[in-house]
Scaffold this motif. Structure first.
Motif, mmCIF file in Angstrom:
data_model
loop_
_atom_site.group_PDB
_atom_site.id
_atom_site.type_symbol
_atom_site.label_atom_id
_atom_site.label_comp_id
_atom_site.label_asym_id
_atom_site.label_seq_id
_atom_site.Cartn_x
_atom_site.Cartn_y
_atom_site.Cartn_z
ATOM 1 N N TYR A 125 83.874 65.386 63.314
ATOM 2 C CA TYR A 125 83.848 64.017 62.823
ATOM 3 C C TYR A 125 85.216 63.646 62.253
ATOM 4 O O TYR A 125 86.030 64.505 61.926
ATOM 5 C CB TYR A 125 82.777 63.837 61.737
ATOM 6 C CG TYR A 125 83.143 64.488 60.426
ATOM 7 C CD1 TYR A 125 83.740 63.755 59.407
ATOM 8 C CD2 TYR A 125 82.916 65.849 60.205
ATOM 9 C CE1 TYR A 125 84.101 64.350 58.199
ATOM 10 C CE2 TYR A 125 83.259 66.456 59.015
ATOM 11 C CZ TYR A 125 83.859 65.701 58.018
ATOM 12 O OH TYR A 125 84.224 66.300 56.839
ATOM 13 N N GLY A 126 85.431 62.351 62.093
ATOM 14 C CA GLY A 126 86.656 61.894 61.445
ATOM 15 C C GLY A 126 87.136 60.576 62.026
ATOM 16 O O GLY A 126 86.520 59.995 62.925
ATOM 17 N N GLY A 127 88.254 60.105 61.478
ATOM 18 C CA GLY A 127 88.917 58.972 62.084
ATOM 19 C C GLY A 127 88.951 57.690 61.297
ATOM 20 O O GLY A 127 89.629 56.745 61.711
ATOM 21 N N TYR A 128 88.260 57.601 60.150
ATOM 22 C CA TYR A 128 88.277 56.331 59.418
ATOM 23 C C TYR A 128 89.680 56.062 58.872
ATOM 24 O O TYR A 128 90.256 56.897 58.173
ATOM 25 C CB TYR A 128 87.257 56.354 58.279
ATOM 26 C CG TYR A 128 87.218 55.068 57.482
ATOM 27 C CD1 TYR A 128 86.922 53.848 58.087
ATOM 28 C CD2 TYR A 128 87.480 55.060 56.113
ATOM 29 C CE1 TYR A 128 86.883 52.666 57.367
ATOM 30 C CE2 TYR A 128 87.439 53.882 55.381
ATOM 31 C CZ TYR A 128 87.145 52.694 56.017
ATOM 32 O OH TYR A 128 87.107 51.515 55.295
ATOM 33 N N LEU A 129 90.233 54.913 59.244
ATOM 34 C CA LEU A 129 91.578 54.452 58.880
ATOM 35 C C LEU A 129 92.679 55.383 59.394
ATOM 36 O O LEU A 129 93.795 55.369 58.891
ATOM 37 C CB LEU A 129 91.708 54.259 57.366
ATOM 38 C CG LEU A 129 90.743 53.244 56.745
ATOM 39 C CD1 LEU A 129 91.051 53.070 55.266
ATOM 40 C CD2 LEU A 129 90.796 51.905 57.471
ATOM 41 N N GLU A 130 92.361 56.152 60.407
ATOM 42 C CA GLU A 130 93.328 57.056 61.015
ATOM 43 C C GLU A 130 94.197 56.278 62.007
ATOM 44 O O GLU A 130 93.687 55.546 62.854
ATOM 45 C CB GLU A 130 92.569 58.172 61.730
ATOM 46 C CG GLU A 130 93.398 59.316 62.224
ATOM 47 C CD GLU A 130 92.511 60.441 62.734
ATOM 48 O OE1 GLU A 130 92.431 61.493 62.070
ATOM 49 O OE2 GLU A 130 91.868 60.264 63.795
#
Length: 228
Positions: free
Chosen positions: A68-73
Protein backbone atom coordinates in the motif's frame (compact mmCIF):
# COMPACT_ATOMS: atom_id res chain seq x y z
CA UNK A 1 -15.84 21.71 8.24
CA UNK A 2 -12.06 21.38 8.54
CA UNK A 3 -10.28 18.10 7.86
CA UNK A 4 -9.63 17.74 11.59
CA UNK A 5 -13.37 18.02 12.28
CA UNK A 6 -14.04 15.58 9.44
CA UNK A 7 -11.60 13.09 10.97
CA UNK A 8 -13.32 13.46 14.34
CA UNK A 9 -16.76 12.74 12.85
CA UNK A 10 -15.56 9.53 11.20
CA UNK A 11 -13.34 8.34 14.03
CA UNK A 12 -16.33 7.07 15.99
CA UNK A 13 -17.48 4.73 13.23
CA UNK A 14 -16.18 1.20 12.73
CA UNK A 15 -15.29 0.66 9.09
CA UNK A 16 -15.48 -2.69 7.31
CA UNK A 17 -12.14 -3.94 5.89
CA UNK A 18 -12.03 -2.90 2.25
CA UNK A 19 -10.44 -6.24 1.27
CA UNK A 20 -12.78 -8.24 3.49
CA UNK A 21 -12.46 -9.72 6.99
CA UNK A 22 -9.76 -12.17 5.86
CA UNK A 23 -7.43 -9.23 5.23
CA UNK A 24 -7.07 -8.74 8.98
CA UNK A 25 -4.60 -11.62 8.83
CA UNK A 26 -2.71 -10.18 5.83
CA UNK A 27 0.74 -8.77 6.03
CA UNK A 28 0.88 -5.37 4.30
CA UNK A 29 4.07 -3.64 3.26
CA UNK A 30 4.49 0.00 2.31
CA UNK A 31 5.41 0.65 -1.32
CA UNK A 32 7.38 3.73 -2.39
CA UNK A 33 6.77 4.79 -6.01
CA UNK A 34 8.02 8.34 -5.58
CA UNK A 35 10.26 10.06 -8.10
CA UNK A 36 13.32 9.78 -5.85
CA UNK A 37 12.80 6.16 -4.74
CA UNK A 38 16.17 4.37 -4.97
CA UNK A 39 14.35 1.04 -5.39
CA UNK A 40 12.95 2.14 -8.77
CA UNK A 41 16.28 2.99 -10.40
CA UNK A 42 16.37 -0.32 -12.31
CA UNK A 43 12.61 -0.55 -12.91
CA UNK A 44 10.96 0.51 -16.17
CA UNK A 45 7.91 2.18 -14.61
CA UNK A 46 6.42 2.79 -18.06
CA UNK A 47 5.92 -0.98 -18.35
CA UNK A 48 3.11 -2.52 -16.31
CA UNK A 49 4.89 -5.88 -16.62
CA UNK A 50 8.20 -4.58 -15.27
CA UNK A 51 6.56 -2.61 -12.47
CA UNK A 52 4.39 -5.62 -11.66
CA UNK A 53 7.44 -7.87 -11.34
CA UNK A 54 9.03 -5.32 -9.00
CA UNK A 55 5.92 -5.23 -6.78
CA UNK A 56 5.34 -8.99 -6.66
CA UNK A 57 9.03 -9.64 -5.94
CA UNK A 58 8.79 -7.25 -2.97
CA UNK A 59 5.68 -9.05 -1.74
CA UNK A 60 7.34 -12.45 -2.01
CA UNK A 61 10.55 -11.24 -0.39
CA UNK A 62 8.59 -9.86 2.57
CA UNK A 63 6.08 -12.73 2.67
CA UNK A 64 3.30 -10.16 2.34
CA UNK A 65 -0.11 -10.43 0.72
CA UNK A 66 -0.46 -6.78 -0.33
CA UNK A 67 1.37 -3.46 -0.60
CA UNK A 68 0.00 0.00 0.00
CA UNK A 69 0.98 3.64 -0.26
CA UNK A 70 0.98 6.69 -2.44
CA UNK A 71 -1.05 9.42 -0.72
CA UNK A 72 0.45 12.78 -1.80
CA UNK A 73 3.35 10.91 -3.37
CA UNK A 74 5.02 12.64 -6.32
CA UNK A 75 5.43 9.97 -8.97
CA UNK A 76 7.17 9.53 -12.31
CA UNK A 77 4.81 6.80 -13.52
CA UNK A 78 2.45 9.32 -15.11
CA UNK A 79 5.09 10.71 -17.45
CA UNK A 80 4.35 7.86 -19.88
CA UNK A 81 0.88 9.27 -20.66
CA UNK A 82 -0.08 12.47 -22.50
CA UNK A 83 -3.20 12.50 -20.30
CA UNK A 84 -1.10 13.75 -17.36
CA UNK A 85 1.78 15.60 -19.02
CA UNK A 86 2.18 19.38 -19.31
CA UNK A 87 5.11 21.36 -20.70
CA UNK A 88 4.97 23.58 -17.61
CA UNK A 89 6.38 21.58 -14.68
CA UNK A 90 4.00 23.31 -12.26
CA UNK A 91 1.04 22.09 -14.32
CA UNK A 92 2.25 18.51 -14.69
CA UNK A 93 -0.11 16.20 -12.80
CA UNK A 94 2.09 13.84 -10.82
CA UNK A 95 1.00 14.10 -7.14
CA UNK A 96 -1.18 11.16 -6.15
CA UNK A 97 -4.37 12.01 -4.23
CA UNK A 98 -5.56 8.55 -3.27
CA UNK A 99 -4.04 5.50 -1.66
CA UNK A 100 -3.16 2.42 -3.73
CA UNK A 101 -3.47 -1.15 -2.50
CA UNK A 102 -1.44 -3.49 -4.72
CA UNK A 103 -2.81 -7.02 -4.70
CA UNK A 104 -3.68 -9.64 -7.31
CA UNK A 105 -6.41 -9.13 -9.92
CA UNK A 106 -9.97 -10.29 -9.18
CA UNK A 107 -9.57 -9.56 -5.45
CA UNK A 108 -13.02 -8.67 -4.00
CA UNK A 109 -13.56 -5.11 -2.80
CA UNK A 110 -16.03 -4.25 -0.02
CA UNK A 111 -17.76 -1.06 1.07
CA UNK A 112 -16.20 0.32 4.27
CA UNK A 113 -19.39 2.21 5.19
CA UNK A 114 -23.01 2.16 4.12
CA UNK A 115 -23.99 4.50 1.32
CA UNK A 116 -25.49 4.71 -2.14
CA UNK A 117 -24.02 4.50 -5.62
CA UNK A 118 -23.29 8.03 -6.78
CA UNK A 119 -21.92 7.14 -10.22
CA UNK A 120 -19.75 4.76 -12.21
CA UNK A 121 -17.83 4.87 -15.48
CA UNK A 122 -15.11 3.18 -17.50
CA UNK A 123 -12.39 5.84 -17.81
CA UNK A 124 -10.40 4.60 -20.79
CA UNK A 125 -7.63 7.20 -21.22
CA UNK A 126 -4.16 5.63 -21.19
CA UNK A 127 -3.02 5.59 -17.57
CA UNK A 128 -6.51 6.45 -16.27
CA UNK A 129 -8.67 4.57 -13.73
CA UNK A 130 -10.38 2.18 -16.10
CA UNK A 131 -13.64 0.96 -14.49
CA UNK A 132 -14.49 3.28 -11.59
CA UNK A 133 -17.17 3.35 -8.90
CA UNK A 134 -18.07 6.25 -6.61
CA UNK A 135 -20.17 5.85 -3.45
CA UNK A 136 -21.98 8.61 -1.60
CA UNK A 137 -22.02 8.49 2.20
CA UNK A 138 -23.78 10.53 4.84
CA UNK A 139 -22.83 10.42 8.51
CA UNK A 140 -24.34 12.71 11.13
CA UNK A 141 -25.66 14.92 8.35
CA UNK A 142 -22.26 15.24 6.69
CA UNK A 143 -21.96 14.09 3.06
CA UNK A 144 -18.81 12.77 1.40
CA UNK A 145 -17.76 10.29 -1.27
CA UNK A 146 -15.38 7.36 -1.77
CA UNK A 147 -13.87 6.45 -5.14
CA UNK A 148 -12.72 2.99 -6.22
CA UNK A 149 -10.57 2.88 -9.37
CA UNK A 150 -8.88 0.19 -11.51
CA UNK A 151 -11.76 -2.27 -11.14
CA UNK A 152 -12.86 -5.08 -13.43
CA UNK A 153 -15.39 -4.41 -16.19
CA UNK A 154 -17.75 -6.82 -14.44
CA UNK A 155 -17.78 -4.50 -11.43
CA UNK A 156 -19.87 -1.98 -13.38
CA UNK A 157 -22.57 -4.43 -14.45
CA UNK A 158 -25.96 -4.45 -12.72
CA UNK A 159 -25.15 -1.17 -10.99
CA UNK A 160 -27.73 1.60 -10.64
CA UNK A 161 -27.39 5.23 -9.58
CA UNK A 162 -28.88 5.62 -6.11
CA UNK A 163 -28.63 1.89 -5.35
CA UNK A 164 -28.21 1.34 -1.61
CA UNK A 165 -24.94 -0.24 -0.50
CA UNK A 166 -24.62 -1.83 2.92
CA UNK A 167 -21.50 -1.64 5.03
CA UNK A 168 -19.45 -4.75 4.23
CA UNK A 169 -21.21 -5.45 0.93
CA UNK A 170 -18.98 -6.60 -1.91
CA UNK A 171 -19.06 -3.84 -4.52
CA UNK A 172 -16.37 -4.82 -7.03
CA UNK A 173 -13.35 -6.89 -7.98
CA UNK A 174 -9.97 -5.65 -9.18
CA UNK A 175 -9.20 -5.50 -12.89
CA UNK A 176 -6.20 -6.62 -14.91
CA UNK A 177 -3.80 -4.32 -16.74
CA UNK A 178 -5.80 -4.82 -19.96
CA UNK A 179 -8.72 -2.81 -18.53
CA UNK A 180 -7.34 -0.82 -15.57
CA UNK A 181 -5.32 1.82 -17.44
CA UNK A 182 -2.31 -0.48 -17.99
CA UNK A 183 -1.10 -0.82 -14.40
CA UNK A 184 -0.28 -3.86 -12.27
CA UNK A 185 -3.50 -4.85 -10.46
CA UNK A 186 -4.33 -2.52 -7.59
CA UNK A 187 -7.13 -0.51 -6.02
CA UNK A 188 -7.05 3.28 -6.09
CA UNK A 189 -9.05 4.37 -3.04
CA UNK A 190 -9.83 8.04 -2.49
CA UNK A 191 -11.99 10.10 -0.12
CA UNK A 192 -13.66 13.15 -1.68
CA UNK A 193 -15.46 15.80 0.34
CA UNK A 194 -16.92 17.80 -2.58
CA UNK A 195 -17.47 15.81 -5.78
CA UNK A 196 -17.75 19.05 -7.84
CA UNK A 197 -20.40 17.71 -10.24
CA UNK A 198 -18.08 14.92 -11.43
CA UNK A 199 -19.68 11.59 -12.31
CA UNK A 200 -17.84 8.30 -12.50
CA UNK A 201 -14.54 10.14 -12.32
CA UNK A 202 -12.61 12.60 -10.16
CA UNK A 203 -8.98 13.75 -10.38
CA UNK A 204 -6.73 11.22 -8.67
CA UNK A 205 -3.54 13.10 -9.47
CA UNK A 206 -2.83 16.80 -8.94
CA UNK A 207 -0.28 19.32 -10.12
CA UNK A 208 1.62 21.57 -7.73
CA UNK A 209 -0.58 24.60 -8.45
CA UNK A 210 -3.81 22.91 -7.27
CA UNK A 211 -2.36 20.76 -4.52
CA UNK A 212 -3.57 22.78 -1.51
CA UNK A 213 -7.18 22.57 -2.69
CA UNK A 214 -7.00 18.83 -3.30
CA UNK A 215 -5.27 18.17 0.02
CA UNK A 216 -8.26 19.78 1.70
CA UNK A 217 -10.88 18.13 -0.52
CA UNK A 218 -9.29 14.66 -0.50
CA UNK A 219 -8.23 13.74 3.06
CA UNK A 220 -5.83 10.91 3.86
CA UNK A 221 -7.58 7.66 2.81
CA UNK A 222 -6.03 5.81 5.76
CA UNK A 223 -8.87 7.38 7.74
CA UNK A 224 -11.08 4.59 6.40
CA UNK A 225 -8.47 1.84 6.11
CA UNK A 226 -6.76 -0.45 8.57
CA UNK A 227 -3.67 -1.78 6.81
CA UNK A 228 -1.00 -1.68 9.50
Amino acid sequence: MSNNQFYKVLSGFEVFPILGPQSKTFKFIELDLSLDSPKLQDVDISSSEDLGRHIWNLLQKNRAQAAYGGYLERRGIYQRSDYFNELDALKERNIHLGLDIWIEAHTPIYAPLEGTIHSFKNNTNYGDYGPTLILRHQIEGYKFYTLYGHLSLESLTEKEIGQRIERGQQIATLGTDEVNGDYPPHLHFQIIRDIQDCKGDYPGVSNQLNLEFYKSNCPDPMLLLDLV
